[in-house]
Design an enzyme around this catalytic site. Structure first.
Site, PDB file in Angstrom:
ATOM      1  N   THR A 173       0.871  -1.214   0.085  1.00  0.00           N
ATOM      2  CA  THR A 173      -0.018   0.209  -0.040  1.00  0.00           C
ATOM      3  C   THR A 173       0.841   1.093  -0.093  1.00  0.00           C
ATOM      4  O   THR A 173       1.965   1.343   0.555  1.00  0.00           O
ATOM      5  CB  THR A 173      -0.909   0.054   1.049  1.00  0.00           C
ATOM      6  OG1 THR A 173      -1.818   1.229   1.168  1.00  0.00           O
ATOM      7  CG2 THR A 173       0.098  -0.056   2.286  1.00  0.00           C
TER       8      THR A 173
ATOM      9  N   HIS B 239       2.598 -11.221  14.403  1.00  0.00           N
ATOM     10  CA  HIS B 239       3.494 -11.622  15.373  1.00  0.00           C
ATOM     11  C   HIS B 239       3.207 -13.373  15.594  1.00  0.00           C
ATOM     12  O   HIS B 239       4.106 -14.120  16.232  1.00  0.00           O
ATOM     13  CB  HIS B 239       3.579 -11.033  16.468  1.00  0.00           C
ATOM     14  CG  HIS B 239       5.017 -11.216  17.165  1.00  0.00           C
ATOM     15  ND1 HIS B 239       5.853 -12.074  16.766  1.00  0.00           N
ATOM     16  CD2 HIS B 239       5.570 -10.388  17.985  1.00  0.00           C
ATOM     17  CE1 HIS B 239       7.086 -11.591  17.500  1.00  0.00           C
ATOM     18  NE2 HIS B 239       6.669 -10.578  18.285  1.00  0.00           N
TER      19      HIS B 239
END
Length: 421
Positions: free
Chosen positions: A340, A392
Site C-alpha cells: 500500500t 507476530h
C-alpha cells in the site's frame, strides 16, 4: 401486440449472498434499447451493471434504490412492443434493418447514415445520439458494456464538463451527499447528516475490526534512500515509455523488491489456517487502490513471471478498472502479500493494517528531501519511510526486521533486482 420480460439480478459470485440496488439509470416509462445499462447493484466487493435484456419500455421498477436483492430476483419489467406498420399491398417484407431504423425514428433517436453505420453494432441509439450531440464521432471510445458495447458512461468519460464556479461546484457536491441521507435539524440550525454506509465500506470496517481482534499485529519501520531509483527513472523514463507505451513508476521497483523478499523469507509468504501454516509456492501480490467507494486491493498474479513493463501495465489497468468500478471478482480475490502506498496522498509515515488472511503488509510513504548522515557528512537525500505490519503469531520480530532491511537494501541498490542477488 405487446408482451413483457423480467429484469433479473445476475448470478452473484459464490461468496456473495446478496446485493444492494445502488442506482437506477432509467425511470419507469423510459424507452429502453437492448444492452442499455438500466441499473447498478453493489456487493461488498464489486459493482455489477445490469443491462437491458430487450428493447422496449421500462414499465415497472420492483426493486428501488437501496433494496436488498438476491440472485435471480426480479428487479423490474420491460414491455416489448411490436408496432411496426406494414402495408398489405406491399409485396416485400420489411427487413430487419428497416425495422430497426423505424423504431429508432419512432423513439426520436434520428441519425445520419454515416453515424448509424459507424456505431450501429457497438452501441444503442441513445448512446449514438449522445456521441453525435458532443461531436465525438472521431474519438476512439472503448466499450465497457456487454460484448464490448459502448455505454453512456463510456461516452460521458470523453465529454468535457462546463466550468463551474467554486460555489456551484460546492453546492452540487452537497446536493449529491444529500442523496440517500437523513438530515436532522435542531432549533439552533445545527445539523447532522447521516449517510448509509456502502457495502464495500461495511466490509472494510468488518475486516479491520477482525484483524485487530484476531491477529497479534506489530509494525516495524525503516527508511530508504530513493536517489538510486530516481536516477534510473530520470535517465530511462523517455526510452522506457517509447519502447513499452507506459510510464516508468516507483511501484514496479517496490513489487520486484517484495518478490525477492518473499523468495528469501517464506514465512512472510504464508498464512495461518486453524492450527496449520500454509506456505505459498507462488507469488500473487495485492496492490492497494483508492476508489470513490473505498480502498480495494486487486491482485497481480504470478509476479515472478512479469517484467517491470508488465507490472507497470497491469498496475495501471487494475487502478483504472478500480476507479471505474470494472474490476472482476477474480481480480479482487486471493493474494499472498499486500503493498500500500500512502505516499501518493502525502502520508509521511503510517501503520498499515494486514489484509487477512495474509500475514504481512508493506506500507510505502511520501519521498521527502531530508538531511541524513552519509560517510560522516550531513547530506540532503530523497528519503522514504517503510512500514511492515506483520502477524507476530507467525512471523518473529527478527525475521520481520531482516525482511524490511532486505527490501531497503534492494531499493537502494536496484541493480540487484535485475541480477536477482
Amino acid at each position: 401486440m405487446s408482451s413483457s420480460v423480467d429484469i433479473l439480478v445476475p448470478n452473484l459470485p459464490e461468496s456473495v449472498t446478496d446485493a444492494t440496488v445502488a442506482v437506477w439509470h432509467k425511470k419507469s416509462g423510459d424507452n429502453i434499447q437492448q444492452d442499455d445499462i438500466l441499473l447498478e447493484i453493489e456487493t461488498d466487493k464489486i459493482m455489477l451493471e445490469v443491462p437491458a435484456p430487450n428493447t422496449g419500455v421500462l414499465i415497472s421498477i420492483l426493486a428501488p434504490e437501496g433494496s436488498i436483492v438476491i440472485s435471480g430476483q426480479i428487479l423490474g419489467k420491460i414491455e416489448l412492443t411490436y408496432d411496426i406498420p406494414a402495408e398489405k399491398d406491399n409485396a416485400h417484407t420489411i427487413s430487419k434493418h428497416q425495422q430497426a431504423s423505424f423504431m429508432s425514428i419512432a423513439s426520436k433517436n434520428i441519425f445520419t447514415t454515416n453515424q448509424d453505420n459507424e456505431f450501429h453494432n457497438v452501441c444503442s441509439p441513445s448512446v449514438r445520439k449522445l456521441i453525435a450531440e458532443h461531436d465525438l464521432k472521431n474519438i476512439n471510445i472503448q466499450g465497457s458494456g456487454t460484448k464490448g458495447r459502448i455505454t453512456h458512461k463510456d461516452v460521458e468519460a470523453h465529454i468535457i464538463p462546463p466550468k463551474q464556479t467554486l460555489q456551484e461546484s460546492t453546492q452540487k457536491t452537497f446536493e449529491n451527499i444529500q442523496t440517500n441521507t437523513k438530515i436532522q435539524k435542531s432549533c439552533d440550525n445545527r445539523t447532522t447528516t447521516r449517510v448509509t454506509m456502502n457495502r464495500l465500506r461495511q466490509k472494510i470496517a468488518e475486516r479491520l475490526v477482525a484483524v485487530t481482534n484476531n491477529t497479534a499485529m506489530l509494525t516495524t519501520f525503516n527508511e530508504v534512500n530513493m536517489q538510486p531509483i530516481i536516477t534510473i527513472k530520470n535517465k530511462y523514463k523517455e526510452l522506457f515509455q517509447k519502447n513499452y507505451g507506459i510510464k516508468l513508476g516507483f511501484m514496479s521497483f517496490y513489487v520486484k523488491a517484495v518478490l525477492e523478499g518473499l523468495r528469501n523469507f517464506p514465512e512472510i509468504n504464508a498464512s495461518i489456517d486453524g492450527e496449520e501454516i500454509v506456505y505459498y509456492n507462488y507469488f500473487d501480490i495485492n496492490i492497494a487502490v483508492s476508489t470513490p467507494r473505498g480502498l480495494i486491493t486487486p491482485v497481480l498474479r504470478n509476479v515472478d513471471t512479469l517484467s517491470i513493463a508488465d507490472i507497470e501495465k497491469d498496475i495501471k489497468s487494475l487502478a483504472e478498472k478500480g476507479r471505474n468500478g470494472k474490476l472482476t471478482l477474480e481480480e479482487l480475490s486471493g493474494g499472498n502479500f499486500t503493498i500500500t502506498n500512502g505516499g501518493v496522498f502525502g502520508s509521511l509515515i503510517s501503520t498499515p493494517i494486514i489484509n487477512p488472511p495474509q500475514s504481512a503488509i508493506l506500507g510505502m510513504h511520501a519521498i521527502k528531501d531530508r538531511p541524513v548522515s552519509s560517510n560522516g557528512q550531513v547530506v540532503v537525500l530523497p528519503m522514504m519511510y517503510l512500514a511492515l505490519s506483520y502477524d507476530h503469531r507467525l512471523i518473529d520480530g527478527k525475521d520481520s526486521v531482516r525482511f524490511l532491511v532486505y527490501i531497503k537494501e534492494l531499493l537502494e541498490d536496484p541493480i540487484r533486482l535485475l541480477l536477482k542477488i
